[in-house]
Design an enzyme around this catalytic site. Structure first.
Site: not given
Lengths: 330, 324
Positions: B62, B84-85, B89-90, B131
């Site tokens: 990511e 994607q979810f 993202i972190f 999710h």
């Protein structure tokens, strides 16, 4: 430009950079500059690489690359303007010293978190490849950066997409207080192999060997559109920053690094190659010192940026929240 | 003027298709977005049409996806990275917060990052802790980012078109619960919804609801079903949010309820509540209430208890109505 001119230009940039470095450190000690990350000892590796680049090549540099910038034509005044954060600073005094930006010279804007310039460098290289251009991207970082997830991500992406990126690791053997032996168990250049890219190690204290390797590798990257990792081994002669006191952690070291000082090595070789005489070298150094003194005094007189710059450039267009806060504060 | 009944997945897909056709600087990149069309099929068919160079199946990284997109944007392309979810993202947070968001400011305006980061967020698909998260407040708290969340297919198209015109980084949060659950009439032609402007999706005088994303249909359905005399404001742009529309409505109704899926503490509800307290305390006839996700991780089996629902909204309605 013939070889002699090329090296004389390089040596002049080294001397200018050294003079600037000394001046800024001194000025910081005198309370005239807030902070600075010295570049002393890393002049040869940066300039040796810069000698092999084209004007259109893009550099995602880090905060110790003043020699690189000077060699590529960034005026010393612009470096000092950034350090002073004055009204002529392109960044409008927003960043602490050593975080330069120069679009005109294809240098990116510098951030503090280390190695975060590496993934964007791969994106810039992707754009070059996508647009079928012939320039390349160089990204620079210290040895400590080799431990970051950003290093891993960028190396892998550059290899997978076969991107024209030169990863230049400026291994000065110290990440603030952590010596290289405690940073990694593998020589940094060898890590390239794990990503499926070429890795090379070079004596970063020697301008001549640095240029020789950089020239070969940069030509290859440009032609084959594939990345390379160059580990240029150097030595951090100074502290990490003017806020750092290496006496706390460098106790066991027997040397201040001066026997491997890239300036001394370059001077010896310039004379051997008959590019410069000892007298000419002395003249270049004293001119550089005089020049920097003059520019520094001149730039120091410039005022701080106007407060009207405080709330701009957050977005292309401001919004009501920022406008309201501006109204309240100014 | 022709239009089609589309769900949100189809609306976003056809908008990307339309924009990519006319602008070859647009590059999509993300995990499984090419051959597979994305795990929610939002980018279905686009790689076949525009090639693997423009619809990139990236390695699983990511921070690399976002970092690479930033470099593309700086080099003059218009990248649309997909995470994607949002829950994933972190590792890219540093790139978003310290690179993309600050680039224009820190370079004195020399550089900017026109990038639209798309990511599905929120619960309602029984995705458990990883999710289902609603992280909009993390992004809204960062100067330099614009944060959007559409609540229907029509807005998804109009907001995406505006986002793509922006010269700054946009976080485009797609409420995955609504991906296929509602359809709306989506015109074939190009239209845009201005950034920073909320929509009044239901009108009334008795109270004001402020909500966005997946909670919009829940609030509207509750209001309609129980004939509540209320304004329902769909923010559409979370940051910078449309303070003026909220303020005007609260001045009219005197009552405010904020509904979002994200945890209550320091969520958008807290901000909007403070905003109204600062400007319209004299108009308030009842306490400002928040109906939100609780301050716990998002649960799997019992997710219905996490998501604000009709029952909890009604409770808040009763409380403001009965307040004396």
């Amino acid at each position: 430009m013939d070889e002699k001119e090329l090296f004389v230009k390089a040596y002049k940039a080294m001397a200018l950079s050294r003079a600037l470095d000394r001046k800024i450190v001194m000025a910081q000690r005198q309370g005239r500059v807030g902070f600075y990350t010295p570049t002393i000892g890393q002049e040869a590796l940066q300039i040796g690489l810069s000698m092999a680049l084209e004007k259109e090549d893009v550099v995602y540099q880090y905060y110790r690359d003043v020699p690189f910038m000077l060699h590529r034509g960034v005026p010393p005044a612009a470096i000092i303007d950034q350090i002073m954060g004055n009204s002529s600073d392109v960044e409008k005094g927003r960043q602490m010293p050593s975080h330069y930006s120069s679009k005109q010279h294809n240098f990116m804007s510098i951030q503090s978190p280390v190695a975060t310039n590496l993934p964007p460098a791969t994106g810039a290289a992707y754009a070059i490849k996508y647009r079928k251009k012939n320039n390349i991207v160089v990204t620079t970082f210290g040895d400590g950066s080799s431990s970051t997830p950003d290093f891993h991500a960028a190396m892998n992406l550059a290899a997978v997409y076969e991107l024209p990126v030169v990863f230049l690791c400026e291994n000065n053997k110290w990440a603030i207080s952590l010596p290289i032996e405690k940073q990694t168990k593998v020589e940094i250049w060898k890590k390239a192999d794990a990503y499926g890219m070429k890795g090379v190690k070079v004596d970063g204290n020697d301008l001549f060997s640095m240029y020789e390797i950089a020239k070969i590798e940069i030509e290859r990257v440009r032609k084959e559109k594939k990345p390379v990792l160059i580990e240029a081994v150097s030595y951090r002669i100074g502290p990490h920053s003017t806020s750092d006191d290496p006496n706390k952690y460098r106790t066991a070291e027997i040397t201040d690094g001066s026997e491997k000082d890239p300036m001394t090595i370059a001077e010896k070789k310039m004379i051997e190659h008959n590019y410069l005489t000892a007298e000419e070298i002395e003249k270049i150094k004293s001119d550089a010192k005089e020049n920097i003194e003059k520019i520094f005094d001149e730039r120091e007189k410039l005022p701080a940026p106007g407060t009207d710059t405080l709330f701009t450039d957050v977005y292309e267009k401001s919004n009501w929240i920022i406008d309201e806060e501006k109204e309240e504060i100014l | 003027m022709s239009s089609k009944q589309l769900n949100m997945v189809q609306a976003i897909n056809s908008t990307l298709d339309m924009l990519m056709k006319e602008d070859d600087s647009i590059i999509l990149l993300g995990e499984d977005i090419g051959k597979d069309g994305g795990v929610f099929r939002v980018t279905e068919g686009l790689q076949a049409k525009y090639g693997a160079e423009r619809v990139m199946d990236t390695p699983l990284v990511e921070l690399g996806i976002v970092g690479m997109a930033i470099g593309m944007a700086l080099a003059g392309l218009k990248p649309v990275p997909e995470i994607q979810f949002q829950d994933f993202i972190f590792t890219a947070f540093d790139q978003i917060v310290n690179q993309a968001a600050k680039m224009r400011y820190r370079s004195g305006g020399e550089y900017n990052v026109p990038m639209v980061l798309r990511t599905p967020y929120g619960g309602g698909i029984r995705g458990g802790l990883y999710h289902s998260q609603s992280g909009e407040a993390y992004f809204a708290h960062t100067a330099g980012l614009t944060v959007l969340s559409p609540s229907n297919p029509y807005d998804a198209k109009g907001l995406l078109i505006s986002a793509m015109k922006s010269k700054d980084p946009v976080i485009f949060l797609e409420p995955k619960k609504l991906y296929r659950s509602i359809k709306s009439d989506v015109p074939d032609e190009k239209y845009s919804i201005p950034l920073g402007k909320a929509a009044l999706v239901h009108e009334g005088n008795g109270m004001t609801f402020v909500t966005y994303g997946s909670m919009v249909p829940t609030v509207v359905n509750t209001v309609v079903k129980h004939s509540i005399d209320a304004d329902v404001i769909d923010l559409r742009t979370i940051m910078p949010y449309d303070g003026e529309t909220i303020l005007n409505s609260v001045k009219k109704t005197g009552k405010l309820i904020i509904v979002h899926e994200a945890p209550r503490t320091l969520g958008m509800g807290a901000e909007i509540s403070a905003f109204i307290s600062e400007r319209a305390v004299d108009y308030l006839q009842a306490p400002i209430l928040r109906v939100c996700g609780p301050d716990i991780p998002f649960p799997y089996k019992l997710e219905e208890y996490y998501m604000p629902n009709e029952e909890r909204i009604l409770k808040a309605i009763n409380r403001v109505q009965e307040f004396r």
